[in-house]
Design a protein around this motif. Structure first.
Motif, PDB file in Angstrom:
ATOM      1  N   ASP A  11       0.813  -1.218   0.000  1.00 54.28           N
ATOM      2  CA  ASP A  11       0.000   0.000   0.000  1.00 54.28           C
ATOM      3  C   ASP A  11       0.845   1.267   0.000  1.00 54.28           C
ATOM      4  O   ASP A  11       0.344   2.335  -0.336  1.00 54.28           O
ATOM      5  N   GLU A  12       2.117   1.169   0.359  1.00 51.64           N
ATOM      6  CA  GLU A  12       2.967   2.359   0.292  1.00 51.64           C
ATOM      7  C   GLU A  12       3.435   2.513  -1.150  1.00 51.64           C
ATOM      8  O   GLU A  12       4.256   1.736  -1.640  1.00 51.64           O
ATOM      9  N   MET A  56       1.427  -5.462   6.251  1.00 50.12           N
ATOM     10  CA  MET A  56       0.482  -4.435   6.705  1.00 50.12           C
ATOM     11  C   MET A  56      -0.228  -3.819   5.505  1.00 50.12           C
ATOM     12  O   MET A  56       0.376  -3.080   4.732  1.00 50.12           O
ATOM     13  N   LYS A 103      11.828  -4.831   6.151  1.00 47.20           N
ATOM     14  CA  LYS A 103      12.076  -3.460   5.702  1.00 47.20           C
ATOM     15  C   LYS A 103      12.991  -2.760   6.705  1.00 47.20           C
ATOM     16  O   LYS A 103      12.867  -3.010   7.900  1.00 47.20           O
TER      17      LYS A 103
HETATM   18 CA    CA Z   1       2.120  -1.595   4.189  1.00 46.37          CA
END
Ligand code: CA
Length: 228
Positions: A11-12, A56, A103
């Motif tokens: 989503d980023e 996420m 990450k």
């Molecule tokens: Ca994410």
């Protein structure tokens, strides 16, 4: 041709775009999804060869996406975890992720992991990753360099698009390729309204090469299977 397809779920947007750019540079066809439900829908429509999956996500999270993908049809998954969270990691591996990256990671490392994962899958499947000049499936012979096709020794005259479609199917015999994926890879379209185009070319291939060569999987797509 017969490019490997990777679905990137993140989503980023900046990370998603960097991952996609790197994988495209490595020769992959890349599709993007930015939330859980879209990821599952894209994977079901396109049958990617590998999924890069962030944990996420909005909608439902990467673990749930992974669970649903593996229940539907097993696919190698490289999980991206935002932190050194052992719980995510263990659950991820339990729901069928094959590898993970924490990450922040470098694009170089990501590419290395993707290649390694696909090599491992190829080994398991007993198939090589290179593209042979000739493909033989049962009594079907395809000469890619000369773009000639023979079945049971009889040459068939195919249009360029029919030839590309046949090579796509014959490169992964007995594997169901969704019409959306064929449309994207053979025609370069991502608009699913063109799937009838795929159907009409399959019809032409059956007329020229025999009705028993390509199996229809209703609601999904096609698989090339030469009867023994
Ligand atoms: Ca994410």
């Amino acid at each position: 041709m017969s490019q490997r397809r990777v679905l990137v779920v993140e989503d980023e947007r900046t990370i998603a775009e960097s991952v996609a750019a790197r994988l495209r540079a490595e020769g992959f066809a890349v599709d993007l999804a930015h939330d859980g439900p879209t990821a599952v829908a894209r994977a079901q429509a396109l049958h990617p060869d590998l999924v890069v999956l962030d944990v996420m996500l909005p909608g439902f999270d990467g673990l749930e996406v992974c669970r649903r993908l593996q229940a539907d049809r097993p696919v190698p998954v490289l999980m991206l975890t935002a932190r050194d969270d052992e719980t995510d990691l263990l659950v991820g591996l339990a729901v069928g992720a094959d590898d993970y990256l924490t990450k922040p990671f470098s694009m170089r490392e990501l590419a290395a992991r993707v290649h390694a994962l696909l090599r491992r899958m190829d080994k398991l499947a007993g198939t090589a990753n290179h593209q042979p000049a000739a493909i033989t499936v049962g009594d079907l012979e395809i000469n890619r360099a000369e773009r000639r096709v023979r079945r049971a020794g009889v040459e068939a005259h195919l249009t360029p698009i029919e030839f590309d479609l046949l090579v796509h199917l014959a490169s992964r015999p007995r594997t169901v390729l969704p019409r959306e994926r064929l449309l994207a890879e053979v025609w370069g379209w991502s608009d699913a309204s063109g799937t009838r185009t795929v159907d009409s070319h399959i019809k032409a291939l059956r007329r020229k090469l025999g009705p028993d060569l390509i199996r229809t999987v209703h609601g999904v797509g096609y698989a090339l299977e030469v009867p023994a």
